[in-house]
Design a protein around this motif. Structure first.
Motif, PDB file in Angstrom:
ATOM      1  N   PHE A   1      38.418 -14.663  33.007  1.00  0.00           N
ATOM      2  CA  PHE A   1      39.534 -15.376  32.395  1.00  0.00           C
ATOM      3  C   PHE A   1      40.694 -14.423  32.122  1.00  0.00           C
ATOM      4  CE2 PHE A   1      42.093 -17.491  29.287  1.00  0.00           C
ATOM      5  CZ  PHE A   1      41.980 -18.839  29.609  1.00  0.00           C
ATOM      6  N   PHE A   2      40.346 -13.141  31.829  1.00  0.00           N
ATOM      7  CA  PHE A   2      41.360 -12.131  31.484  1.00  0.00           C
ATOM      8  C   PHE A   2      41.421 -11.068  32.563  1.00  0.00           C
ATOM      9  CE2 PHE A   2      39.622 -13.790  27.486  1.00  0.00           C
ATOM     10  CZ  PHE A   2      40.782 -14.191  26.841  1.00  0.00           C
ATOM     11  N   LYS A   3      42.567 -10.371  32.620  1.00  0.00           N
ATOM     12  CA  LYS A   3      42.672  -9.194  33.485  1.00  0.00           C
ATOM     13  C   LYS A   3      42.177  -7.978  32.714  1.00  0.00           C
ATOM     14  CE  LYS A   3      46.962 -10.582  35.683  1.00  0.00           C
ATOM     15  NZ  LYS A   3      48.285 -10.151  36.124  1.00  0.00           N
TER      16      LYS A   3
ATOM     17  N   ASN B   1      33.912 -22.949  34.906  1.00  0.00           N
ATOM     18  CA  ASN B   1      34.536 -21.675  34.526  1.00  0.00           C
ATOM     19  C   ASN B   1      35.553 -21.291  35.584  1.00  0.00           C
ATOM     20  OD1 ASN B   1      33.466 -19.198  36.309  1.00  0.00           O
ATOM     21  ND2 ASN B   1      31.844 -20.720  36.164  1.00  0.00           N
ATOM     22  N   ALA B   2      36.351 -20.283  35.300  1.00  0.00           N
ATOM     23  CA  ALA B   2      37.344 -19.839  36.281  1.00  0.00           C
ATOM     24  C   ALA B   2      37.177 -18.357  36.583  1.00  0.00           C
ATOM     25  CB  ALA B   2      38.748 -20.140  35.779  1.00  0.00           C
ATOM     26  N   GLY B   3      35.928 -17.892  36.645  1.00  0.00           N
ATOM     27  CA  GLY B   3      35.688 -16.456  36.880  1.00  0.00           C
ATOM     28  C   GLY B   3      36.220 -15.670  35.702  1.00  0.00           C
TER      29      GLY B   3
ATOM     30  N   VAL C   1      41.144  -0.369  31.810  1.00  0.00           N
ATOM     31  CA  VAL C   1      40.016  -0.403  30.871  1.00  0.00           C
ATOM     32  C   VAL C   1      39.334  -1.764  30.926  1.00  0.00           C
ATOM     33  CG1 VAL C   1      40.930   1.371  29.305  1.00  0.00           C
ATOM     34  CG2 VAL C   1      41.536  -1.028  28.922  1.00  0.00           C
ATOM     35  N   SER C   2      38.073  -1.792  30.502  1.00  0.00           N
ATOM     36  CA  SER C   2      37.270  -3.006  30.625  1.00  0.00           C
ATOM     37  C   SER C   2      37.570  -3.997  29.499  1.00  0.00           C
ATOM     38  CB  SER C   2      35.780  -2.630  30.611  1.00  0.00           C
ATOM     39  OG  SER C   2      35.004  -3.790  30.370  1.00  0.00           O
ATOM     40  N   ALA C   3      38.134  -5.135  29.869  1.00  0.00           N
ATOM     41  CA  ALA C   3      38.395  -6.193  28.883  1.00  0.00           C
ATOM     42  C   ALA C   3      37.072  -6.784  28.394  1.00  0.00           C
ATOM     43  CB  ALA C   3      39.265  -7.281  29.516  1.00  0.00           C
ATOM     44  N   ALA C   4      36.078  -6.877  29.295  1.00  0.00           N
ATOM     45  CA  ALA C   4      34.771  -7.449  28.907  1.00  0.00           C
ATOM     46  C   ALA C   4      34.161  -6.636  27.760  1.00  0.00           C
ATOM     47  CB  ALA C   4      33.825  -7.466  30.108  1.00  0.00           C
ATOM     48  N   TRP C   5      34.264  -5.306  27.865  1.00  0.00           N
ATOM     49  CA  TRP C   5      33.675  -4.436  26.838  1.00  0.00           C
ATOM     50  C   TRP C   5      34.370  -4.679  25.491  1.00  0.00           C
ATOM     51  CZ3 TRP C   5      34.777  -0.535  23.403  1.00  0.00           C
ATOM     52  CH2 TRP C   5      33.699   0.266  22.984  1.00  0.00           C
ATOM     53  N   MET C   6      35.687  -4.811  25.508  1.00  0.00           N
ATOM     54  CA  MET C   6      36.431  -5.009  24.255  1.00  0.00           C
ATOM     55  C   MET C   6      36.085  -6.362  23.627  1.00  0.00           C
ATOM     56  SD  MET C   6      40.133  -3.258  24.959  1.00  0.00           S
ATOM     57  CE  MET C   6      40.531  -3.955  26.509  1.00  0.00           C
TER      58      MET C   6
ATOM     59  N   SER D   1      23.767 -12.641  39.232  1.00  0.00           N
ATOM     60  CA  SER D   1      23.097 -12.168  38.013  1.00  0.00           C
ATOM     61  C   SER D   1      24.071 -12.088  36.841  1.00  0.00           C
ATOM     62  CB  SER D   1      22.452 -10.798  38.253  1.00  0.00           C
ATOM     63  OG  SER D   1      23.455  -9.807  38.351  1.00  0.00           O
ATOM     64  N   LYS D   2      25.392 -12.108  37.126  1.00  0.00           N
ATOM     65  CA  LYS D   2      26.372 -11.928  36.045  1.00  0.00           C
ATOM     66  C   LYS D   2      27.307 -13.110  35.844  1.00  0.00           C
ATOM     67  CE  LYS D   2      27.014  -6.945  36.499  1.00  0.00           C
ATOM     68  NZ  LYS D   2      28.009  -5.905  36.714  1.00  0.00           N
ATOM     69  N   LEU D   3      27.566 -13.840  36.937  1.00  0.00           N
ATOM     70  CA  LEU D   3      28.616 -14.853  36.867  1.00  0.00           C
ATOM     71  C   LEU D   3      28.041 -16.259  36.995  1.00  0.00           C
ATOM     72  CD1 LEU D   3      31.152 -13.019  39.216  1.00  0.00           C
ATOM     73  CD2 LEU D   3      31.375 -13.292  36.753  1.00  0.00           C
TER      74      LEU D   3
ATOM     75  N   GLN E   1      28.460 -12.138  30.787  1.00  0.00           N
ATOM     76  CA  GLN E   1      29.710 -11.489  31.204  1.00  0.00           C
ATOM     77  C   GLN E   1      30.828 -12.005  30.295  1.00  0.00           C
ATOM     78  OE1 GLN E   1      32.296  -9.784  31.908  1.00  0.00           O
ATOM     79  NE2 GLN E   1      31.859  -9.239  34.041  1.00  0.00           N
ATOM     80  N   ALA E   2      31.274 -11.109  29.398  1.00  0.00           N
ATOM     81  CA  ALA E   2      32.184 -11.531  28.337  1.00  0.00           C
ATOM     82  C   ALA E   2      33.600 -11.885  28.828  1.00  0.00           C
ATOM     83  CB  ALA E   2      32.266 -10.438  27.273  1.00  0.00           C
ATOM     84  N   LEU E   3      33.899 -11.559  30.093  1.00  0.00           N
ATOM     85  CA  LEU E   3      35.240 -11.888  30.619  1.00  0.00           C
ATOM     86  C   LEU E   3      35.355 -13.351  31.028  1.00  0.00           C
ATOM     87  CD1 LEU E   3      36.757  -9.346  33.185  1.00  0.00           C
ATOM     88  CD2 LEU E   3      37.630 -10.106  30.996  1.00  0.00           C
TER      89      LEU E   3
HETATM   90  N1  EPU Z   1      30.989  -4.983  30.659  1.00  0.00           N
HETATM   91  C1  EPU Z   1      30.757  -5.121  29.319  1.00  0.00           C
HETATM   92  N2  EPU Z   1      30.430  -6.360  28.847  1.00  0.00           N
HETATM   93  C2  EPU Z   1      30.311  -7.433  29.656  1.00  0.00           C
HETATM   94  C3  EPU Z   1      30.558  -7.300  31.040  1.00  0.00           C
HETATM   95  C4  EPU Z   1      30.907  -6.058  31.528  1.00  0.00           C
HETATM   96  O1  EPU Z   1      30.838  -4.160  28.551  1.00  0.00           O
HETATM   97  O2  EPU Z   1      30.027  -8.525  29.140  1.00  0.00           O
HETATM   98  C5  EPU Z   1      31.347  -3.648  31.212  1.00  0.00           C
HETATM   99  C6  EPU Z   1      30.316  -3.212  32.250  1.00  0.00           C
HETATM  100  O3  EPU Z   1      29.276  -2.514  31.625  1.00  0.00           O
HETATM  101  C7  EPU Z   1      31.109  -2.310  33.168  1.00  0.00           C
HETATM  102  C8  EPU Z   1      32.516  -2.880  33.082  1.00  0.00           C
HETATM  103  O4  EPU Z   1      32.561  -3.729  31.942  1.00  0.00           O
HETATM  104  O5  EPU Z   1      31.144  -0.992  32.696  1.00  0.00           O
HETATM  105  C9  EPU Z   1      32.919  -3.642  34.336  1.00  0.00           C
HETATM  106  O6  EPU Z   1      32.064  -4.766  34.511  1.00  0.00           O
HETATM  107  P1  EPU Z   1      31.966  -5.559  35.901  1.00  0.00           P
HETATM  108  O7  EPU Z   1      31.620  -4.617  37.012  1.00  0.00           O
HETATM  109  O8  EPU Z   1      31.102  -6.725  35.681  1.00  0.00           O
HETATM  110  O9  EPU Z   1      33.453  -5.985  36.218  1.00  0.00           O
HETATM  111  P2  EPU Z   1      34.642  -6.616  35.358  1.00  0.00           P
HETATM  112  O10 EPU Z   1      35.675  -5.574  35.142  1.00  0.00           O
HETATM  113  O11 EPU Z   1      34.131  -7.268  34.143  1.00  0.00           O
HETATM  114  C10 EPU Z   1      35.941  -7.223  37.556  1.00  0.00           C
HETATM  115  C11 EPU Z   1      36.675  -8.399  38.110  1.00  0.00           C
HETATM  116  C12 EPU Z   1      35.700  -9.426  38.679  1.00  0.00           C
HETATM  117  C13 EPU Z   1      34.885  -8.747  39.771  1.00  0.00           C
HETATM  118  C14 EPU Z   1      34.167  -7.528  39.186  1.00  0.00           C
HETATM  119  C15 EPU Z   1      33.455  -6.723  40.227  1.00  0.00           C
HETATM  120  C16 EPU Z   1      38.742  -8.574  36.865  1.00  0.00           C
HETATM  121  C17 EPU Z   1      39.531  -9.318  35.855  1.00  0.00           C
HETATM  122  N3  EPU Z   1      37.521  -9.012  37.100  1.00  0.00           N
HETATM  123  O12 EPU Z   1      35.186  -7.689  36.423  1.00  0.00           O
HETATM  124  O13 EPU Z   1      36.466 -10.467  39.280  1.00  0.00           O
HETATM  125  O14 EPU Z   1      33.924  -9.629  40.324  1.00  0.00           O
HETATM  126  O15 EPU Z   1      35.139  -6.644  38.563  1.00  0.00           O
HETATM  127  O16 EPU Z   1      34.403  -6.104  41.058  1.00  0.00           O
HETATM  128  O17 EPU Z   1      39.245  -7.607  37.439  1.00  0.00           O
HETATM  129  C18 EPU Z   1      37.484 -12.592  38.942  1.00  0.00           C
HETATM  130  O18 EPU Z   1      38.547 -12.052  39.210  1.00  0.00           O
HETATM  131  O19 EPU Z   1      37.414 -13.814  38.641  1.00  0.00           O
HETATM  132  C19 EPU Z   1      36.262 -11.789  38.930  1.00  0.00           C
HETATM  133  C20 EPU Z   1      35.067 -12.285  38.632  1.00  0.00           C
END
Ligand code: EPU
Length: 345
Positions: free
Chosen positions: A246-248, A242-244, A279-284, A232-234, A304-306
């Motif tokens: 992209f950022f840590k 894509n490479a999952g 902290v969440s890179a996706a959120w930033m 649903s997200k990836l 999924q913004a990451l």
């Molecule tokens: N979020 C946003 N915007 C987005 C996506 C997520 O604000 O576009 C927020 C979500 O609301 C949530 C938080 O970010 O509060 C975390 O989101 P999510 O659970 O989707 O996880 P993530 O931190 O974005 C990490 C891993 C993923 C792994 C998931 C689930 C890293 C870099 N990525 O993503 O790993 O599947 O957690 O455990 O740590 C990968 O390494 O390639 C990978 C996909």
């Protein structure tokens, strides 16, 4: 074993960029690996070991030798009522391995379902998802030492596995090639369900069952829930390169985090041992307005913004440019330098 020249890498990495390798070879065992590395043609060239190529960004053709593990198969090295210990070839597809273990009732990696790539990447990248990291189940890593041309068995404690990192990505990068991994899995329930909405999804499917007989069914249910959340997200790399992630996700000290939280109280975060906060890179990235946006044929995945995606025939430089723009904007807004999780070549 065949060495191929000017080899197209498009189907050999998950961004599916149109790049080539000067030479390409696959090895089925450590003898073949030793043989390739002894070939005088490659002495002065860079060597790049790859698995599924799920964590690479090629910005140009690779000028050296790319080698891929095709060491397949696995053996049980120890088993009792509590646990099973398996020695696994580095060329095995990770998710097929997870599926086999789940169907046997062996637990510990069900949360890591659906991660693309080969088992060989698990100690290098310390793959992780839904609250579990590979370092929790890996016991040993067997590597080919390019300096001594011999096989070494490394206990996982020596390999420096950390968040999406290890010594294999750092000082051992040009020395060791991962050939076998030994995993320890549970035969008794030890589920990890506290990440995000995993528990909620399981409850909506009827919830886990009680009792020892239910273990195998429970593992299968967790696997199904993780696969559903992921899809649903990836994006599926077979459909959209894509490479999952992209950022840590950045790890900050508590003081830096507290200052940031005053300005951005909604920034999702997780407390870590040692006074650190992740902290969440996706959120930033989303806050900076990049989610769903594109530059040329490189895009930020709308769900999924990451995740950066190849929108179709993108060049590596286009993905690279997008990555640089995102880093600059996040730095401007938050004062944080995002680090890529992928290896940029
Ligand atoms: N979020 C946003 N915007 C987005 C996506 C997520 O604000 O576009 C927020 C979500 O609301 C949530 C938080 O970010 O509060 C975390 O989101 P999510 O659970 O989707 O996880 P993530 O931190 O974005 C990490 C891993 C993923 C792994 C998931 C689930 C890293 C870099 N990525 O993503 O790993 O599947 O957690 O455990 O740590 C990968 O390494 O390639 C990978 C996909």
């Amino acid at each position: 074993m065949k060495v191929q020249e000017h080899f197209c890498l498009k189907d050999k990495h998950s961004f599916h960029l149109n790049v080539t390798a000067r030479y390409w070879a696959e090895y089925r065992n450590t003898d073949e690996l030793g043989e390739i590395l002894q070939d005088k043609r490659f002495y002065k060239l860079p060597v790049l070991p790859v698995g599924g190529g799920c964590n690479l960004l090629f910005t140009r053709n690779f000028p050296g030798l790319v080698i891929k593990s095709a060491i397949s198969g696995w053996d049980i090295v120890h088993e009792n009522e509590e646990e099973v210990v398996l020695r696994v070839g580095s060329g095995l597809d990770w998710d097929q391995f997870v599926e086999s273990c789940v169907s046997q009732g062996w637990g510990g990696i069900e949360n890591l379902s659906g991660i693309p790539g080969l088992t060989g990447a698990t100690p290098i990248q310390n793959i992780g998802a839904y609250g579990v990291e590979a370092k929790e189940v890996i016991r040993y890593v067997e590597v080919f030492d390019r300096q001594t041309r011999s096989l070494l068995v490394l206990p996982v404690e020596e390999c420096g596995l950390a968040y999406r990192n290890s010594r294999f990505k750092q000082e051992w990068k040009d020395r060791f090639i991962v050939c076998y991994i030994t995993y320890r899995l549970n035969k008794k329930p030890a589920y990890r369900l506290d990440y995000g909405n995993l528990n909620e999804v399981l409850r909506s499917q009827g919830g886990l069952q009680e009792g020892p007989e239910a273990h195998r069914g429970n593992l299968a249910m967790i696997r199904r829930a993780v696969l559903a959340i992921r899809s649903s997200k990836l994006p599926d790399p077979a459909v959209l390169g894509n490479a999952g992630s992209f950022f840590k996700n950045p790890e900050l000290d508590v003081a830096t985090y507290s200052a940031l939280a005053e300005r951005f109280p909604e920034l999702p975060h997780w407390e870590l041992p040692g006074n650190k906060v992740k902290v969440s890179a996706a959120w930033m990235i989303e806050y900076c307005g990049w989610k769903g946006k594109s530059m040329g044929r490189a895009g930020v995945y709308p769900k999924q913004a990451l995740v950066l995606v190849n929108l179709g025939d993108a060049r590596g430089e286009e993905i690279y440019n997008l990555y640089q723009h995102i880093v600059a904007d996040v730095h401007k807004a938050f004062g944080i330098s995002l680090q890529p999780e992928v290896v940029v070549l």
